[in-house]
Design an enzyme around this catalytic site. Structure first.
Site, short mmCIF file in Angstrom:
data_model
loop_
_atom_site.label_atom_id
_atom_site.label_comp_id
_atom_site.label_asym_id
_atom_site.label_seq_id
_atom_site.Cartn_x
_atom_site.Cartn_y
_atom_site.Cartn_z
N ALA A 192 1.56 8.62 -1.84
CA ALA A 192 0.83 9.65 -2.40
C ALA A 192 2.04 10.60 -2.93
O ALA A 192 2.69 11.21 -2.26
CB ALA A 192 0.34 10.14 -1.35
N CYS A 226 3.66 7.04 2.82
CA CYS A 226 4.61 8.32 2.82
C CYS A 226 5.68 8.06 3.70
O CYS A 226 5.76 7.49 4.62
CB CYS A 226 3.78 9.48 3.38
SG CYS A 226 2.62 10.09 2.55
N ARG A 231 -8.54 5.23 -4.83
CA ARG A 231 -8.81 4.83 -3.24
C ARG A 231 -9.67 5.75 -2.70
O ARG A 231 -9.61 7.01 -2.91
CB ARG A 231 -7.47 4.99 -2.62
CG ARG A 231 -7.67 5.15 -1.10
CD ARG A 231 -6.40 4.88 -0.40
NE ARG A 231 -5.70 3.41 -0.39
CZ ARG A 231 -4.78 2.87 0.49
NH1 ARG A 231 -4.14 3.77 1.34
NH2 ARG A 231 -4.58 1.60 0.58
N TYR A 288 -8.10 14.02 2.29
CA TYR A 288 -7.29 14.82 1.20
C TYR A 288 -8.32 15.50 0.39
O TYR A 288 -9.54 15.06 0.39
CB TYR A 288 -5.96 13.90 0.69
CG TYR A 288 -5.22 13.51 1.69
CD1 TYR A 288 -4.72 14.53 2.46
CD2 TYR A 288 -4.77 12.09 1.88
CE1 TYR A 288 -3.71 13.95 3.47
CE2 TYR A 288 -3.90 11.88 2.70
CZ TYR A 288 -3.22 12.73 3.71
OH TYR A 288 -2.60 12.09 4.55
N SER A 321 0.88 -1.09 -0.04
CA SER A 321 0.12 0.15 -0.08
C SER A 321 0.78 1.25 0.02
O SER A 321 2.01 1.20 0.45
CB SER A 321 -0.88 0.03 1.26
OG SER A 321 -1.77 0.87 1.21
N PRO A 322 0.33 2.33 -0.43
CA PRO A 322 1.05 3.83 -0.48
C PRO A 322 1.45 4.03 0.88
O PRO A 322 0.45 4.11 1.85
CB PRO A 322 0.36 4.49 -1.34
CG PRO A 322 -0.58 3.72 -2.03
CD PRO A 322 -0.87 2.47 -1.37
N ARG A 350 1.67 -1.13 7.44
CA ARG A 350 2.58 -1.18 8.14
C ARG A 350 3.24 -2.55 8.39
O ARG A 350 4.36 -2.74 9.01
CB ARG A 350 1.77 -0.82 9.52
CG ARG A 350 1.63 0.78 9.85
CD ARG A 350 0.57 0.96 11.08
NE ARG A 350 0.52 2.38 10.89
CZ ARG A 350 -0.32 3.34 10.31
NH1 ARG A 350 -1.21 2.41 9.27
NH2 ARG A 350 -0.44 4.44 10.35
N LEU A 363 -4.94 -3.29 9.15
CA LEU A 363 -4.76 -4.47 9.84
C LEU A 363 -4.95 -5.78 9.76
O LEU A 363 -5.47 -6.47 10.27
CB LEU A 363 -5.38 -4.03 11.39
CG LEU A 363 -5.23 -2.79 12.13
CD1 LEU A 363 -5.92 -2.66 13.49
CD2 LEU A 363 -3.73 -2.73 12.54
N GLN A 374 0.50 6.55 -6.75
CA GLN A 374 -0.76 7.15 -6.38
C GLN A 374 -0.65 8.76 -6.51
O GLN A 374 0.24 9.19 -5.88
CB GLN A 374 -0.92 6.83 -4.90
CG GLN A 374 -2.20 7.45 -4.21
CD GLN A 374 -2.45 7.24 -2.86
OE1 GLN A 374 -1.76 7.89 -1.96
NE2 GLN A 374 -3.28 6.23 -2.36
#
Length: 355
Positions: free
Chosen positions: A57, A25, A229, A181, A22-23, A323, A300, A99
């Site tokens: 992003a 940052c 997304r 965003y 997943s993207p 994560r 998660l 992304q």
């Protein structure tokens, strides 16, 4: 073969497995330019066995960055390093994705390890923009409400960044319309109080989203996957809802979007999220079942069996890891071992395989 490690095709692109990074940052760019940190960060997850990696992003304008250290794709010079990254990712039989984003009122913040507070001009920050002049928190400066010309300027920035993404070698493009965003700010009635054609009704609040996607599609090849997304719910009373997400997803499917990347939250600071393992999966499942569009699940998901069950129960088509991947860039290799499945290792690492 497990579902998690079965190949999956969207248009002309085939992913070797259903594992997506997943993207995330990294707050490590310089003036929007990628650095060796990004090469190693993304490259290590490609060599770790993921089927698709979606780059963090990446802002379409300087003022659209979450922080001054965010990646950008608003000028041609930023392509060169990104091309180096995508070339390496593909060399590992992994698909490079990107992304594209604009942070709206959540822009101009310090990196997390620097406090993540809003920055003013003396700290290297800038004036933020949004659908309406409403700050994200009471302690922050109100953004400027965008006028129609400014809205169109941003739409065109997404279009230009899409062209650069293609030149940089990305094979999947995702539009960031989640997490509070800019695009999500237009969608949510909690952040969009406009009274013109971009506010009020559901049809008006999704207008900026649809205009942005149409601009992107004018540059992005029709045989390459296009993801969006979304935050399926704001987790706040009176906010964007799962019912609206289903409705939007059906429209996006009809417009040619290939997959909805289903996340949640981020629109308002007073959200109340019942965080638990796989807490967002049910939203992906609902969108998939009610619209028939492809979806990815995220949030998660930390175990191989969880991911496998999501796929075998037809709750999602791809599973994203954020994560968990930061903790272990070789997560796909670990999962393959747990599911007693095969996953090719880099030749340089083969001698470390457990027999």
């Amino acid at each position: 073969m497990s579902q998690l490690f079965s190949p999956f095709s969207i248009k002309k692109i085939t992913f070797k497995n259903r594992i997506v990074i997943s993207p995330m940052c990294q707050y490590s760019a310089i003036d929007g330019f990628a650095t060796n940190w990004h090469l190693v960060h993304l490259g290590s997850r490609a060599s770790g066995g993921a089927g698709l990696i979606i780059q963090e992003a990446t802002s379409v304008l300087p003022e659209g960055r979450i922080s001054p250290e965010d990646l950008g794709l608003w000028k041609e010079e930023q392509i060169e390093k990104l091309k180096e990254i995508t070339t390496f990712i593909r060399s590992q039989n992994c698909v490079p994705g990107i992304q594209l984003a604009h942070a709206g009122r959540k822009a101009s913040h310090a990196a997390p390890w620097a406090g993540h507070l809003q920055l003013d001009s003396s700290q290297g920050g800038w004036k933020t923009v949004a659908p309406s002049a409403i700050a994200f928190t009471q302690n922050e400066t109100e953004p400027s409400a965008l006028d129609k010309d400014q809205i169109q300027h941003i739409v065109q920035a997404f279009k230009s960044a899409t062209k650069r993404a293609l030149l940089a070698g990305y094979e999947v493009l995702e539009i960031h319309a989640a997490h509070g965003y800019l695009i999500h700010e237009f969608l949510s009635p909690l952040s969009n109080l406009r009274t013109d054609e971009y506010g009020g009704s559901f049809e008006n609040r999704i207008r900026f989203t649809l205009e942005t996607i149409a601009a992107v599609q004018s540059e992005w090849p029709s045989d390459l996957p296009l993801f969006v997304r979304i935050s399926a719910t704001d987790w706040a009373e009176g906010g964007w809802s799962i019912e609206e997400s289903v409705q939007l997803s059906q429209i996006l499917k009809d417009k040619g979007v290939d997959l909805i990347d289903v996340s949640t939250g981020g629109a308002v600071s007073h959200q109340k999220i019942p965080v638990a393992p796989m807490y967002q999966v049910s939203f992906a499942e609902k969108i998939k079942k009610e619209t028939g569009i492809l979806v990815s699940a995220v949030g998660l998901i930390t175990e191989a069996k969880q991911a496998e069950d999501i796929l075998t129960n037809h709750q999602a088509d791809l599973v994203m890891f954020a994560r968990a991947s930061l903790r272990n860039p070789n997560l796909p290799q670990q999962f393959a071992q747990e599911l007693q499945d095969d996953l090719a290792w880099p030749k340089q690492y083969e001698r470390a395989q457990l027999k």
